[in-house]
Write a protein that holds these residues in place. Structure first.
Motif, PDB file in Angstrom:
ATOM      1  N   ASP A   1       2.930   4.359   3.844  1.00 39.40           N
ATOM      2  CA  ASP A   1       3.086   3.632   5.214  1.00 39.40           C
ATOM      3  C   ASP A   1       4.060   2.298   4.881  1.00 39.40           C
ATOM      4  OD1 ASP A   1       1.907   5.309   6.424  1.00 39.40           O
ATOM      5  OD2 ASP A   1       0.334   4.147   7.245  1.00 39.40           O
ATOM      6  N   PHE A   2       3.571   1.681   3.949  1.00 38.27           N
ATOM      7  CA  PHE A   2       4.022   0.075   3.824  1.00 38.27           C
ATOM      8  C   PHE A   2       5.085   0.387   3.373  1.00 38.27           C
ATOM      9  CE2 PHE A   2       5.127  -3.839   1.898  1.00 38.27           C
ATOM     10  CZ  PHE A   2       5.094  -5.017   2.815  1.00 38.27           C
ATOM     11  N   ASP A   3       5.408   1.692   2.417  1.00 46.65           N
ATOM     12  CA  ASP A   3       6.964   1.588   1.410  1.00 46.65           C
ATOM     13  C   ASP A   3       8.087   2.297   2.625  1.00 46.65           C
ATOM     14  OD1 ASP A   3       6.055   1.030  -0.908  1.00 46.65           O
ATOM     15  OD2 ASP A   3       5.471   2.971  -1.402  1.00 46.65           O
ATOM     16  N   ASP A   4       7.811   3.063   3.818  1.00 48.71           N
ATOM     17  CA  ASP A   4       8.362   3.146   4.494  1.00 48.71           C
ATOM     18  C   ASP A   4       8.269   2.018   5.757  1.00 48.71           C
ATOM     19  OD1 ASP A   4       7.474   6.317   3.440  1.00 48.71           O
ATOM     20  OD2 ASP A   4       6.584   6.140   5.632  1.00 48.71           O
ATOM     21  N   PHE A   5       8.042   1.487   5.573  1.00 49.32           N
ATOM     22  CA  PHE A   5       8.010   0.407   6.707  1.00 49.32           C
ATOM     23  C   PHE A   5       9.424  -1.020   5.788  1.00 49.32           C
ATOM     24  CE2 PHE A   5       7.053  -4.441   6.579  1.00 49.32           C
ATOM     25  CZ  PHE A   5       7.752  -4.700   8.038  1.00 49.32           C
ATOM     26  N   VAL A   6       9.506  -0.522   4.598  1.00 49.74           N
ATOM     27  CA  VAL A   6       9.797  -1.856   3.786  1.00 49.74           C
ATOM     28  C   VAL A   6      11.637  -1.238   3.808  1.00 49.74           C
ATOM     29  CG1 VAL A   6      10.075  -2.087   1.277  1.00 49.74           C
ATOM     30  CG2 VAL A   6       7.658  -2.724   2.591  1.00 49.74           C
ATOM     31  N   LEU A   7      11.721   0.435   3.220  1.00 48.86           N
ATOM     32  CA  LEU A   7      13.344   0.995   3.413  1.00 48.86           C
ATOM     33  C   LEU A   7      13.484   1.073   4.600  1.00 48.86           C
ATOM     34  CD1 LEU A   7      14.662   2.903   2.090  1.00 48.86           C
ATOM     35  CD2 LEU A   7      13.175   5.150   2.854  1.00 48.86           C
ATOM     36  N   GLU A   8      12.717   0.973   5.792  1.00 52.04           N
ATOM     37  CA  GLU A   8      13.414   1.249   7.107  1.00 52.04           C
ATOM     38  C   GLU A   8      13.744  -0.522   7.536  1.00 52.04           C
ATOM     39  OE1 GLU A   8      11.634   1.321  11.440  1.00 52.04           O
ATOM     40  OE2 GLU A   8      11.737   2.805  10.652  1.00 52.04           O
ATOM     41  N   GLU A   9      13.424  -1.529   7.020  1.00 51.74           N
ATOM     42  CA  GLU A   9      13.567  -3.117   7.236  1.00 51.74           C
ATOM     43  C   GLU A   9      15.372  -3.129   5.876  1.00 51.74           C
ATOM     44  OE1 GLU A   9      12.039  -5.820   8.441  1.00 51.74           O
ATOM     45  OE2 GLU A   9      11.526  -4.338   9.906  1.00 51.74           O
TER      46      GLU A   9
ATOM     47  N   GLU B   1       2.441  -4.727  10.810  1.00 49.91           N
ATOM     48  CA  GLU B   1       1.498  -4.291  11.837  1.00 49.91           C
ATOM     49  C   GLU B   1       2.147  -3.624  12.929  1.00 49.91           C
ATOM     50  OE1 GLU B   1      -1.476  -3.325  10.863  1.00 49.91           O
ATOM     51  OE2 GLU B   1      -1.783  -4.182   9.158  1.00 49.91           O
ATOM     52  N   VAL B   2       3.016  -4.146  13.744  1.00 48.88           N
ATOM     53  CA  VAL B   2       3.746  -3.964  15.026  1.00 48.88           C
ATOM     54  C   VAL B   2       4.577  -2.653  14.515  1.00 48.88           C
ATOM     55  CG1 VAL B   2       6.047  -4.223  16.750  1.00 48.88           C
ATOM     56  CG2 VAL B   2       3.877  -6.652  15.500  1.00 48.88           C
ATOM     57  N   TRP B   3       5.342  -2.519  12.795  1.00 53.92           N
ATOM     58  CA  TRP B   3       5.697  -1.393  12.861  1.00 53.92           C
ATOM     59  C   TRP B   3       4.842   0.244  12.870  1.00 53.92           C
ATOM     60  CZ3 TRP B   3       4.774   2.076   8.922  1.00 53.92           C
ATOM     61  CH2 TRP B   3       6.269   2.661   8.744  1.00 53.92           C
ATOM     62  N   LYS B   4       3.740  -0.114  12.222  1.00 55.30           N
ATOM     63  CA  LYS B   4       2.575   0.724  12.550  1.00 55.30           C
ATOM     64  C   LYS B   4       2.412   1.293  14.034  1.00 55.30           C
ATOM     65  CE  LYS B   4      -1.007  -0.694   9.776  1.00 55.30           C
ATOM     66  NZ  LYS B   4      -2.145  -0.798   8.942  1.00 55.30           N
ATOM     67  N   THR B   5       1.798   0.030  15.213  1.00 54.92           N
ATOM     68  CA  THR B   5       1.378   0.870  15.838  1.00 54.92           C
ATOM     69  C   THR B   5       2.930   1.340  17.015  1.00 54.92           C
ATOM     70  OG1 THR B   5      -0.090  -1.684  16.382  1.00 54.92           O
ATOM     71  CG2 THR B   5       0.861  -1.053  18.082  1.00 54.92           C
ATOM     72  N   LYS B   6       3.543   0.619  16.628  1.00 53.32           N
ATOM     73  CA  LYS B   6       4.735   1.448  17.704  1.00 53.32           C
ATOM     74  C   LYS B   6       5.138   2.999  17.044  1.00 53.32           C
ATOM     75  CE  LYS B   6       7.919  -2.453  19.137  1.00 53.32           C
ATOM     76  NZ  LYS B   6       8.842  -2.591  18.904  1.00 53.32           N
ATOM     77  N   ARG B   7       4.679   3.348  15.268  1.00 56.21           N
ATOM     78  CA  ARG B   7       4.875   4.663  14.726  1.00 56.21           C
ATOM     79  C   ARG B   7       3.689   5.632  14.977  1.00 56.21           C
ATOM     80  NH1 ARG B   7       5.196   6.252   8.650  1.00 56.21           N
ATOM     81  NH2 ARG B   7       2.939   5.805   9.100  1.00 56.21           N
ATOM     82  N   GLN B   8       2.773   4.776  15.462  1.00 55.32           N
ATOM     83  CA  GLN B   8       1.900   5.507  15.912  1.00 55.32           C
ATOM     84  C   GLN B   8       1.486   5.948  17.234  1.00 55.32           C
ATOM     85  OE1 GLN B   8      -1.268   7.031  14.115  1.00 55.32           O
ATOM     86  NE2 GLN B   8      -1.320   7.952  15.820  1.00 55.32           N
ATOM     87  N   GLU B   9       2.054   5.555  17.929  1.00 54.28           N
ATOM     88  CA  GLU B   9       2.355   5.738  19.731  1.00 54.28           C
ATOM     89  C   GLU B   9       3.098   6.547  19.396  1.00 54.28           C
ATOM     90  OE1 GLU B   9       3.592   1.705  21.275  1.00 54.28           O
ATOM     91  OE2 GLU B   9       1.316   0.882  21.138  1.00 54.28           O
TER      92      GLU B   9
END
Length: 94
Positions: free
Chosen positions: A45-53, A76-84
């Motif tokens: 999850d964190f790697d996906d976030f970093v790549l997107e950023e 944490e905001v990114w994870k919440t939005k992705r889960q939604e």
């Protein structure tokens, strides 16, 4: 069969579970499966976030590894939005 082997110089025993991706393989004792799996999912999850950023122009420094509270908050905001988003998609597929 059902005997220990060596894989890439590492011991693999009967009952170990194997996990792998393009970066390599890991043999883990079965009693650690849940703990390791959860940790790996968090890392992915964190790697996906970093790549997107980074794709959108963020510098890698301070982002990976995460060394600021601000970047952890963004994650944490990114994870919440992705889960939604996944929840909305999942609900449409029912």
């Amino acid at each position: 069969m059902n005997v220990p082997i060596a894989c890439g110089g590492a011991p693999v025993f009967p009952g170990h579970f194997m996990v792998g991706d393009q970066d390599g393989m890991m043999a883990t004792p079965a009693h650690l499966e849940d703990e390791i799996s959860q940790g790996c999912a968090k890392m992915e999850d964190f790697d996906d976030f970093v790549l997107e950023e980074v794709i959108f122009g963020a510098p890698v420094i301070f982002l990976h590894p995460c060394t600021t509270h601000e970047n952890m908050r963004k994650f944490e905001v990114w994870k919440t939005k992705r889960q939604e988003k996944w929840n909305r998609v999942s609900n449409r597929c029912r």
